[in-house]
Scaffold this active site. Structure first.
Site, PDB file in Angstrom:
ATOM      1  N   GLU A  78       0.821  -1.219   0.000  1.00 18.50           N
ATOM      2  CA  GLU A  78       0.000   0.000   0.000  1.00 18.50           C
ATOM      3  C   GLU A  78       0.854   1.268   0.000  1.00 18.50           C
ATOM      4  OE1 GLU A  78      -4.099  -1.581   2.161  1.00 18.50           O
ATOM      5  OE2 GLU A  78      -2.666  -0.405   3.341  1.00 18.50           O
ATOM      6  N   GLU A 130      -6.971  -7.595  -0.764  1.00 16.90           N
ATOM      7  CA  GLU A 130      -7.460  -7.483   0.609  1.00 16.90           C
ATOM      8  C   GLU A 130      -8.918  -7.059   0.619  1.00 16.90           C
ATOM      9  OE1 GLU A 130      -5.357  -4.978   3.319  1.00 16.90           O
ATOM     10  OE2 GLU A 130      -3.379  -5.654   2.665  1.00 16.90           O
TER      11      GLU A 130
END
Length: 677
Positions: free
Chosen positions: A151, A306
């Site tokens: 991320e 995710e």
């Protein structure tokens, strides 16, 4: 082709952090994973401190045992480079590796992502770890994919340290060549900002008032490039040592700090993390993000890296996903082009900041609990859906999406801070979603010829060649729809002179003489007459353009203020095509009606007509078609199927005529007359 040759099926699994648990728990994990249909797990994402206890030494023993255990149980590894959270010893040895905020305050160790992407020390030690990981596991039977960092930019997307200042000047020098050219592009004669040497240029940190917009825009480009360069430092090592292993990092959807179209060029597969608020209704925004992720590499399937099984921990209040919603939203990702469904995380943590974040195995460890039962149901269903791997979505409608435009549009000192890029994109996307129309997202300079309709909401920034590209598309028979505050500035946020929207005036057949941003409680009206079923009166907010026609025809007019009766929505025939302009933020009913009429004229239809609240999408490959129906309603819904008989790919049921979907139900329709794989 599947994402990984070692795993030619839909991915199913999650982030696995066994270093948080005694090794006797690992064996139970293997049993539960196999029982739930898990075939891949992401490992090592936050394990740098365990893999490298100090600057000189490494400890791969536990990871060796884990990788062997995964291989023995037929589970693949998405192996991370572990650089997402540097260890404490790096901050102690090299405090300059920690990022600096806009106030000049250096961040401290104790969380995650505490690194400057331009830090030499961070890159040196991080790349050293990556090289050792790649050499050690390059031939390991469990290795299916590399996961670089995690991320990027999530918590620290901007750094204002001394190293970034030096690198920014180098970046500017490479971009503009001379200080004189930079001055011209930034308009530095305004407010006495002119520069005479590169070392006079600082980062746009804390300034008394508005900073130079050209400088701000270039700084956003620079930081996206800096983070990308940090990623590429690891990517190149992995591709050199393991050229046949896919390499990626995980995005967070339409994340403003990263130019994801540019990043996607350097990823073998796009992956992203999706966390819609579970009580906010039908996840239209998540669908839009799925479509964007699929579009970043030209329609290639992505991976949902995710999501959460139950509830997150980071909102002020964190309600549960209700029964069946996790499964429904997982299938939404697949319906929109995902070749895998994964979660954060496998086993719910006992300690740390994310201990209340949901997981595939909860704190109870109970395989009979609701969460694990739903996890196992989905995983075992996905085993039967191998035919979907690498099937594609064929869209006839595109929405223009440009990160540089997003950055420029939302800089300060604008006519209205309420004009937000994603909101304008979403306003038109929702109407297409409700109508069951597939959408690609493309850059403004892309080849548009395969699309029947291209929509460009709030295309504020138009760089070189874009207006020519749009003109050529419409000239050759395409249909374009663009909206207010488009065609205003160039790539340096300088006004296009010649009357708004100067680069689009000929194409649109109009001139915007003035614009009037509305206050939050202010409204106007749209009146439509002589346009068939679109006729009526509608509400509009946010903005009003005062338009002078130069060949276009008015489709709707304003009903109030001094410009009452003047054009608000126009259409202009240009060559063999047509260009529409919407000079305000019209209510949903108008946008839906206008798009319905345009799509009907163009012959663009959904795969199956569905009631509002039932999502439809279609994936295709080599004559095979799979139509997804997802009921987001909390009550049953009826859908009339086409004449041909179908089989539901999930259950194997034969279906024809009218089909009833219960709440949260999913069907994947495959035509019985086609060859099944």
């Amino acid at each position: 082709m599947p994402v990984s040759k070692k795993l030619p099926q839909l991915f199913y699994g999650g982030d696995y952090n066994p270093e948080q648990w005694p090794e006797d728990v690992w064996l139970e994990d293997m049993r539960l994973m196999k029982q739930a249909g898990v075939n891949i797990v992401s490992v090592g994402i936050f394990s740098w401190a365990i893999l490298q206890p100090n600057a000189e030494n490494y400890d791969f023993g536990w990871l060796d045992r884990l990788m062997n255990l995964l291989a023995d149980n037929g589970i693949m590894a998405d192996l991370a480079t572990a650089t997402a959270s540097p260890p404490a010893w790096l901050a102690q040895l090299h405090p300059e590796s920690l990022p600096v905020d806009e106030n000049g305050v250096r961040f401290s160790h104790g969380s995650r992502q505490h690194y400057c992407p331009n830090s030499k020390a961070f890159r040196h030690y991080g790349q050293g770890l990556v090289r050792r990981l790649a050499h050690r596991y390059k031939d390991h039977p469990a290795l299916a994919m590399w996961h670089v960092n995690n991320e990027y930019g999530c918590h620290v997307s901007r750094c204002y340290c001394a190293e970034c200042t030096v690198r920014f000047r180098e970046w500017l020098q490479q971009r503009y060549g001379t200080v004189q050219e930079l001055n011209a592009r930034w308009g530095t004669n305004f407010w006495s900002q002119k520069y005479y040497a590169w070392d006079e240029i600082a980062l746009p940190a804390k300034t008394p008032t508005f900073a130079n917009p050209g400088q701000q825009l270039d700084y956003m480009r620079f930081m996206s490039d800096s983070l990308l360069d940090a990623y590429l430092g690891e990517y190149r090592i992995l591709k050199q040592i393991t050229p046949d292993v896919p390499v990626m990092t995980n995005f967070m959807g339409a994340f403003k700090p990263l130019d994801e179209f540019e990043w996607a060029k350097h990823m073998d597969v796009v992956t992203w993390d999706s966390y819609p608020e579970p009580t906010a209704g039908i996840p239209v925004a998540a669908a839009m993000q799925h479509d964007l992720m699929r579009s970043l590499r030209g329609g290639q399937p992505f991976i949902l890296m995710e999501q959460v099984t139950s509830q997150v921990n980071w909102r002020q209040r964190n309600p549960l996903k209700r029964p069946g919603v996790m499964r429904l939203w997982s299938y939404q990702a697949i319906a929109r082009g995902s070749d895998g469904v994964m979660f954060f995380q496998w086993r719910q943590s006992r300690a740390g900041a994310e201990k209340f974040h949901g997981a595939m195995v909860t704190h109870t460890g109970d395989e009979n609990g609701r969460v694990y039962r739903e996890v196992a149901q989905l995983g075992n269903e996905l085993k039967r859906l191998q035919a979907l791997v690498d099937t594609r979505i064929e869209a006839k409608v595109a929405i223009l999406f440009d990160w540089h435009n997003w950055w420029a549009l939302e800089l300060d000192s604008k006519p209205s801070r309420d004009v937000l890029f994603l909101e304008q994109i979403g306003h038109y996307y929702k109407a297409l979603f409700d109508a069951g129309i597939a959408v690609d997202f493309v850059q403004p300079h892309a080849d548009l010829n395969k699309y029947r309709l291209v929509i460009a909401p709030a295309l504020y920034l138009i760089g070189p060649g874009v207006s020519d590209n749009l003109e050529a598309y419409v000239q050759q028979g395409g249909t374009l729809l663009t909206t207010f505050f488009s065609g205003i500035v160039d790539e340096n946020d300088r006004i296009h002179l010649g009357g708004y929207p100067a680069p689009l005036r000929k194409l649109l057949g109009l001139c915007v003489e003035e614009f009037d941003p509305m206050l939050p409680d202010q409204t106007n009206g749209l009146r439509v007459r002589g346009q068939g079923d679109l006729d009526g009166d509608y509400k509009c907010t946010l903005w009003a353009d005062i338009i002078r026609l130069e060949g276009a025809e008015a489709l709707a007019s304003f009903t109030a203020d001094f410009f009452a009766g003047s054009p608000a929505v126009t259409a202009h025939t240009f060559g063999q095509g047509k260009a529409y302009y919407v000079g305000t933020h019209a209510e949903d009913a108008f946008v839906a009606g206008m798009l319905r009429r345009i799509l009907s004229d163009l012959g663009v239809q959904p795969p199956v007509m569905t009631p509002l609240g039932v999502e439809v999408s279609e994936r295709r490959a080599e004559g095979r078609s799979y139509i997804f129906l997802l009921n987001h309603l909390d009550q049953p819904a009826e859908v009339q199927l086409p004449a041909a008989g179908f089989t539901d790919l999930i259950s194997g049921r034969k279906l024809q005529g009218s089909v009833r979907l219960s709440a949260n139900e999913v069907l994947i329709l495959h035509k019985d007359t086609e060859h099944a794989v």
